[in-house]
Design an enzyme around this catalytic site. Sequence first.
Site, PDB file in Angstrom:
ATOM      1  N   HIS A 291       2.906  46.473  23.031  1.00 50.19           N
ATOM      2  CA  HIS A 291       3.189  47.148  23.918  1.00 50.19           C
ATOM      3  C   HIS A 291       4.371  47.607  23.258  1.00 50.19           C
ATOM      4  O   HIS A 291       4.836  48.138  22.669  1.00 50.19           O
ATOM      5  CB  HIS A 291       3.499  45.382  24.687  1.00 50.19           C
ATOM      6  CG  HIS A 291       4.936  45.079  24.135  1.00 50.19           C
ATOM      7  ND1 HIS A 291       5.793  45.020  23.878  1.00 50.19           N
ATOM      8  CD2 HIS A 291       4.691  43.719  23.123  1.00 50.19           C
ATOM      9  CE1 HIS A 291       6.461  44.457  22.918  1.00 50.19           C
ATOM     10  NE2 HIS A 291       5.623  43.144  22.556  1.00 50.19           N
ATOM     11  N   GLU A 337       5.656  43.965  28.267  1.00 48.28           N
ATOM     12  CA  GLU A 337       5.419  42.757  27.978  1.00 48.28           C
ATOM     13  C   GLU A 337       6.477  41.821  27.749  1.00 48.28           C
ATOM     14  O   GLU A 337       6.070  40.425  27.818  1.00 48.28           O
ATOM     15  CB  GLU A 337       4.434  42.728  26.371  1.00 48.28           C
ATOM     16  CG  GLU A 337       3.822  41.840  25.706  1.00 48.28           C
ATOM     17  CD  GLU A 337       5.269  40.544  24.984  1.00 48.28           C
ATOM     18  OE1 GLU A 337       4.791  39.314  24.891  1.00 48.28           O
ATOM     19  OE2 GLU A 337       6.126  41.377  24.623  1.00 48.28           O
ATOM     20  N   GLU A 338       7.574  42.105  27.945  1.00 41.69           N
ATOM     21  CA  GLU A 338       8.725  41.119  27.318  1.00 41.69           C
ATOM     22  C   GLU A 338       9.321  40.595  28.285  1.00 41.69           C
ATOM     23  O   GLU A 338       9.896  39.276  28.575  1.00 41.69           O
ATOM     24  CB  GLU A 338       9.640  42.256  26.225  1.00 41.69           C
ATOM     25  CG  GLU A 338       9.619  42.708  25.055  1.00 41.69           C
ATOM     26  CD  GLU A 338       9.171  41.360  24.196  1.00 41.69           C
ATOM     27  OE1 GLU A 338       9.506  42.423  22.796  1.00 41.69           O
ATOM     28  OE2 GLU A 338       9.607  40.454  24.765  1.00 41.69           O
ATOM     29  N   ASP A 364       0.855  42.329  17.830  1.00 41.00           N
ATOM     30  CA  ASP A 364       1.857  41.974  18.670  1.00 41.00           C
ATOM     31  C   ASP A 364       2.635  41.121  17.725  1.00 41.00           C
ATOM     32  O   ASP A 364       2.709  40.512  18.057  1.00 41.00           O
ATOM     33  CB  ASP A 364       2.190  41.813  19.885  1.00 41.00           C
ATOM     34  CG  ASP A 364       3.490  41.545  20.257  1.00 41.00           C
ATOM     35  OD1 ASP A 364       4.040  40.587  21.213  1.00 41.00           O
ATOM     36  OD2 ASP A 364       4.457  41.818  19.570  1.00 41.00           O
ATOM     37  N   HIS A 432      13.191  40.801  18.526  1.00 41.29           N
ATOM     38  CA  HIS A 432      14.691  40.641  19.501  1.00 41.29           C
ATOM     39  C   HIS A 432      15.813  40.651  18.787  1.00 41.29           C
ATOM     40  O   HIS A 432      16.963  40.269  19.682  1.00 41.29           O
ATOM     41  CB  HIS A 432      14.560  38.901  20.187  1.00 41.29           C
ATOM     42  CG  HIS A 432      13.312  39.460  21.081  1.00 41.29           C
ATOM     43  ND1 HIS A 432      12.555  38.598  21.569  1.00 41.29           N
ATOM     44  CD2 HIS A 432      11.568  39.755  21.206  1.00 41.29           C
ATOM     45  CE1 HIS A 432      11.089  38.388  22.528  1.00 41.29           C
ATOM     46  NE2 HIS A 432      11.030  39.662  21.484  1.00 41.29           N
TER      47      HIS A 432
HETATM   48 ZN   LIG Z   1       5.869  41.950  20.906  1.00 42.20          ZN
END
Ligand SMILES: [Zn+2]
Length: 465
Positions: A291, A337-338, A364, A432
């Site tokens: 992604h 995607e997030e 991922d 993140h």
């Molecule tokens: Zn990811």
Amino acid sequence: MKGKPVKHFSRFLFFVALSLATLSLTLGQTPIPSNYDSLAQAIVREALGSNHSYALLNDLVIKVGNRLSGSPANAKAVAWARNTMERLGFENVRLEPVMVPKWVRGNVEEAFILHPDGKQERLNIVALGGSIATPNKGITAGVVEVKSFEELRSLGAAAKGKVVFFNRPMDRTLMTTFAGYSGAVNQRGRGAVEAAYAGGVAAIVRSMTTRLDDVPHTGGMGYADTVAKVPTAAVSTVGAERLSALLKEGKNIRLQIKLSAQSFPDVESANVLGELRGTEKPEEVVVIGGHLDSWDKGQGAHDDGAGCVHAIEALRILKSLGLQPKRTIRAVMFANEENGLRGGTAYAAQERLGEKHIAAIESDAGGFAPRAFGVSEPAYEKVLAWASALRFVGIDRVQRGGGGADIGPLMRKGVPGLGLIPEGHRYFDYHHSDSDTIDKVNERELALGSAAMALMAWLVAQEGL
Ligand SMILES: [Zn+2]
């Protein structure tokens, strides 16, 4: 050893060979050498020798940086991916537009522990993706700490008017960090809803990491139409430990939280596609991807810059070796995607007349050393047969079950899914957060991930599933 020396020696050699073979079989099922072994080695030499994976990731994080859906940087990322694929000579490079959510963090995100004596202690927090803002003056309230939704519900009215502090750590005793993540992440995803049901005025969640540091980790969260929306943030694990210790000491503390996040109408983004067209069965498609979006923290180097680079590099490596597959290999940079999965959903929903997807392969899980592929049924047995060649790219395990978030919608349509599984012990140290930067990526590990994706895409494109 008595008698004719030569005869004994050859018998001795035979026994040595036999015991070695037995030894290796018990240790690791040495697979039958395949005619892909030498290709696998050529792929590894190209991946490591060129060091192009790292150069590509560096290009992405320097030219674009973090690239949250709906942000100007995300639009730059789409252009970067298209230009990169065109520059590398991929075929049919194109965009498939998709509407994505636009959430903006804003400039204010802060929290303080307020002590009865007036002393204030700063806590490092980040708003969770999708959260609403607090009033400008912030929210100030007492705190209740819980480790589960059940515990929160059991508090009854005690949570009314309070900040609900979800503090169940990721279980660090588990072998795979992803298992620890799955066991704790519901606090992030659904904490705001549960806090609101309990009458809470805000929610604060311990960061999803096993590392004890003062770096907060953001991530997606959701609201429900059935209850009020409350502001929600993640606190660093050091901050969570401090807050919990004060609460356990029975200190009459309050928490002040200020967030200025906002949601806007959806905006247009795109999935970015580029191919190596099949020579014999071009209508049969092997998707390989990651992604393109990331959170607006750090550089999104491991999540998921590494996965995008793996997919683009896979095609570049095969091209550089002069290889054109029997079936089409399509690199897809999935959007969003997030916080919405709009790209993966739109890709699977798109009508593609005359095309048949025979597999989807996602990366991922970071740019660390490749270790395994997770493979959905019924493809598992077929992939297992390629164990010999896979070893040359560092893959020593093929496990049942796998795929990835972006290819999930395709898999639900019956397309076999494969997911690259790198070493995972460091992934959530950076995931993140502002720590997800390129200096946390090892050039060789990243390159070997690209080699693993290149080999797997080639094997599927040549042999089918
Ligand atoms: Zn990811």
